[in-house]
Design a protein around this motif. Sequence first.
Motif: not given
Length: 122
Positions: A106-107, A65, A119-121, A109, A78-80, A63, A82
Amino acid sequence: PGYPGSAQGKWLKRLWIRDRIHDGLGMQGKSYKVPKYPLRPADYDAPDAGFRMFTQQPVRSLIVRPPRCTVTPNSTIWLEGKAYSGAGAVVRVELSYDAGLKWHPTSLSQPANKWAWQRWEA
């Protein structure tokens, strides 16, 4: 890339090729082994038989962010992050906030190349 040591490069002075798994002191127990099946967080007492030799960089996720130790009064956040795999593209990242009882998608990329972090979020 994709093999153990890929994140910890070292200069070699000597290389021995052996016909068996290294049997040094650091190779005992769960050292350099990964679970054969998913474990619940903090399942430190899993039997050694449930582990296999580490031959490929496993999926890694982190994580990025919000920053570590963030405190918020919000009921949603909101989480972001790798994710990376030594076997190629990561196909899914899921999050759990209840020690794995429920998982949330998650979403994710697409990777820039076979060895890139994705990247995921959520």
